[in-house]
Design an enzyme around this catalytic site. Structure first.
Site, short mmCIF file in Angstrom:
data_model
loop_
_atom_site.label_atom_id
_atom_site.label_comp_id
_atom_site.label_asym_id
_atom_site.label_seq_id
_atom_site.Cartn_x
_atom_site.Cartn_y
_atom_site.Cartn_z
N CYS A 196 20.85 37.95 -1.03
CA CYS A 196 20.46 38.90 -2.07
C CYS A 196 21.27 40.20 -1.95
CB CYS A 196 18.95 39.14 -2.03
SG CYS A 196 18.31 39.87 -3.55
N HIS A 204 16.72 33.65 -2.34
CA HIS A 204 16.13 33.81 -1.01
C HIS A 204 15.84 32.44 -0.39
CE1 HIS A 204 15.44 38.19 -0.88
NE2 HIS A 204 15.43 38.08 -2.19
N GLU A 251 14.90 31.82 2.52
CA GLU A 251 13.85 31.89 3.55
C GLU A 251 12.45 31.71 3.00
OE1 GLU A 251 14.44 36.24 2.23
OE2 GLU A 251 15.59 34.38 2.34
N SER A 256 -8.10 41.84 25.53
CA SER A 256 -8.98 42.06 24.38
C SER A 256 -9.76 40.80 24.04
CB SER A 256 -8.14 42.45 23.16
OG SER A 256 -7.32 41.36 22.76
N GLY A 257 -9.34 39.67 24.61
CA GLY A 257 -9.92 38.39 24.21
C GLY A 257 -9.12 37.74 23.11
N GLY A 258 -8.16 38.49 22.53
CA GLY A 258 -7.31 37.95 21.46
C GLY A 258 -6.17 37.11 22.01
N VAL A 259 -5.42 36.51 21.08
CA VAL A 259 -4.36 35.56 21.45
C VAL A 259 -3.23 36.26 22.23
CG1 VAL A 259 -2.61 33.97 20.55
CG2 VAL A 259 -4.86 34.10 19.48
N SER A 298 -4.13 37.43 25.79
CA SER A 298 -4.48 36.27 26.62
C SER A 298 -3.22 35.51 27.06
CB SER A 298 -5.41 35.32 25.87
OG SER A 298 -6.61 35.98 25.54
#
Length: 506
Positions: free
Chosen positions: A79, A167, A169, A220-223, A226
């Site tokens: 682009c 585009h 992508e 935090s317990g998040g992905v 962890s």
């Protein structure tokens, strides 16, 4: 060191998507600002120029030094990138009569061109540009057109340089991945970027960098946090101490469940119950930003006081991921946000920063976690905001309100899992509204609280659409919440998309 593709970012909304597509093709890439090309990096095998919100004719348009790139590496301009290369070599770019946005059909004129190998005719491509190339410099040969755009794709004679005004992508371009894959073949990359290779290289690097140093990490317990913890644990074992703070705004039983999960993973975790402190500081506060600030500062204070009890800590580890880094780069002159997950902790505590996931996208983090042997239910969790239920309780926060929203949320999330709908949703949660309404329960008039249910589909949280959950499912969940959660007599479902609404209510 991995071979890499450099993506020069001219500020397009889809630059990160180009990076993700290249990584999906098992090839390492890095996104750098348009004016920061790494000239002396011997691992660079090719260069992609992104789109941009600017016109190439804008006096403030971003420009790159093409003499450092063209002829020295295979180049693909997308682009704006294609238009800039044409203009900088003496071509002409003008505002189109209508611009071209949305779907178009590609007429391939050079089927033997290596970029378009195996594409075939009449492919759908996705256009998004107001300007168009109206005249190309000598040696720029058209290889594909659309009905409205003659120079939909070109190649520069005698050098491995291509430009496309669509585009490749984005999802809507058929064979877009094939075009990017063809470009990688032109670059001659080995395609050895895999979760296993990342883990092997990162663990080796962490061992060398950290040695016997001690590291702390705020879980935090998040992905993200962890996976960071498990990766670091593999590299340095007990020299890693994780601190998990319960600010009283987690989901029902989450503090206990997360600690149990981490124990199974063999992590060294300190759990801190700080509920009372947070409830006290949040008492009577209704402004959303003020609530966020109190929760953020309180978290830092609790984390810092726990860290002080430990000795010889030299590093603070964080689950920073690549989108955080990219957003903190000042490409358009405005920094979108600071990427430090835990505010100014590294400077405040005089610790060095360790961010082993900082070059990964979210979907890659999940793949790394699975490769590390983590349980799928830990990896495929919905995102959960740092301030927790603090921004899902509209108005002031009290322990009683936390109980109501925890119980409603628990019914909702466990019902999504039981119905096989959890993985079809990007994020879901229950919100307690500052609204009371009249109801009838057991022949008696009630005047109780309202719960709003929210569920959205998304790929990156930049945009989101409300999830079309089955009516029967919503009816069942509503009925269960009203019958089982004391203090609730009405449930509503949020059918707003982002934009204009946000995913969270505060």
């Amino acid at each position: 060191m991995h071979e890499k593709i450099i993506i020069l970012d001219f500020g397009s909304q889809t630059t990160q998507l180009i990076g993700r597509r290249v990584r999906e093709l098992s090839t390492y890439c890095e996104i750098v600002p348009y004016n920061k090309f790494p000239r002396d990096d011997e691992t660079v095998k090719g260069v992609i120029l992104s789109g941009s919100p600017f016109s190439v004719n804008d006096p403030n348009a971003f420009t790159a030094e093409m003499e450092a790139i063209r002829g020295k590496y295979p180049v693909l301009g997308i682009c704006y990138g294609a238009q800039w290369m044409a203009k900088s070599a003496g071509g002409a770019v003008e505002k189109g009569d209508n611009g071209e946005y949305g779907r178009a059909r590609l007429n391939v004129k050079a089927s033997d061109d290596p970029l378009l190998a195996g594409i075939g005719q009449n492919n759908q491509v996705w256009m998004s540009h107001g300007d168009t190339i109206v005249d190309v410099p000598e040696g720029f040969n058209v290889i594909a057109s659309t009905e409205d755009v003659e120079y939909a794709a070109y190649r520069v004679e005698g050098e491995p340089t291509w430009g496309v005004q669509f585009h490749p992508e984005v999802f809507h371009t058929e064979n877009g991945i094939r075009i990017l894959d063809n470009f990688l073949a032109i670059c001659g990359v080995k395609k050895d970027w895999t979760p296993a290779s990342f883990i092997e290289a990162t663990v080796k690097e962490l061992k060398e960098t950290l040695g016997d140093d001690k590291v702390i990490l705020a879980l935090s317990g998040g992905v993200d946090s962890s996976v960071t913890a498990v990766l670091l644990n593999r590299a340095i074992g007990k020299n890693l101490t994780c601190i998990f703070v319960d600010h009283g705004l987690l989901r029902k039983n989450e503090f206990e469940n997360v600690l149990e999960n981490y124990e199974h993973l063999g992590l060294n975790v300190i759990g801190v119950n700080a509920k009372e402190r947070f409830y006290k500081e949040l008492s009577g506060v209704t402004d959303p930003e003020e609530k966020r600030k109190i929760i953020g500062k309180g978290f830092i204070d609790v984390f810092e006081s726990e860290a002080k009890k430990l000795t010889d800590i030299k590093w603070l580890a964080q689950g920073t991921i690549y989108p955080d880094i990219i957003e903190s780069l000042s490409i358009t002159g405005v920094t979108i946000k600071s990427h430090h997950n835990v505010g100014g902790l590294p400077e405040k505590m005089h610790l060095k920063l360790c961010e082993p996931l900082k070059l990964l996208f979210k979907d890659e983090v999940r793949k790394i976690g699975l490769e590390l042997g983590m349980e799928p239910h830990l990896i495929h969790r919905h995102p959960f905001p740092g301030p927790g239920l603090g921004i899902r309780i509209l108005g002031d926060i009290t322990p009683e309100k936390v109980r109501i929203v925890q119980e409603a949320d628990d019914i909702y999330i466990s019902s999504l899992r039981a119905a096989g709908l959890y993985d079809q949703v990007w994020q879901a949660g229950a919100i307690l509204l500052p609204v009371r309404s009249v109801g009838v329960m057991g022949d008696e008039r009630t005047y109780e609280n309202t719960i709003a249910l929210r569920a959205v589909t998304s790929t990156d949280a930049m945009t989101a659409d409300w999830s079309r959950l089955p009516y029967e499912f919503l009816a069942k969940v509503s009925n269960e919440i009203i019958n089982k959660v004391k203090g609730v007599n009405r449930v509503v479902y949020d059918i707003s998309s982002k934009p204009p609404a946000t995913i969270e209510w505060e």
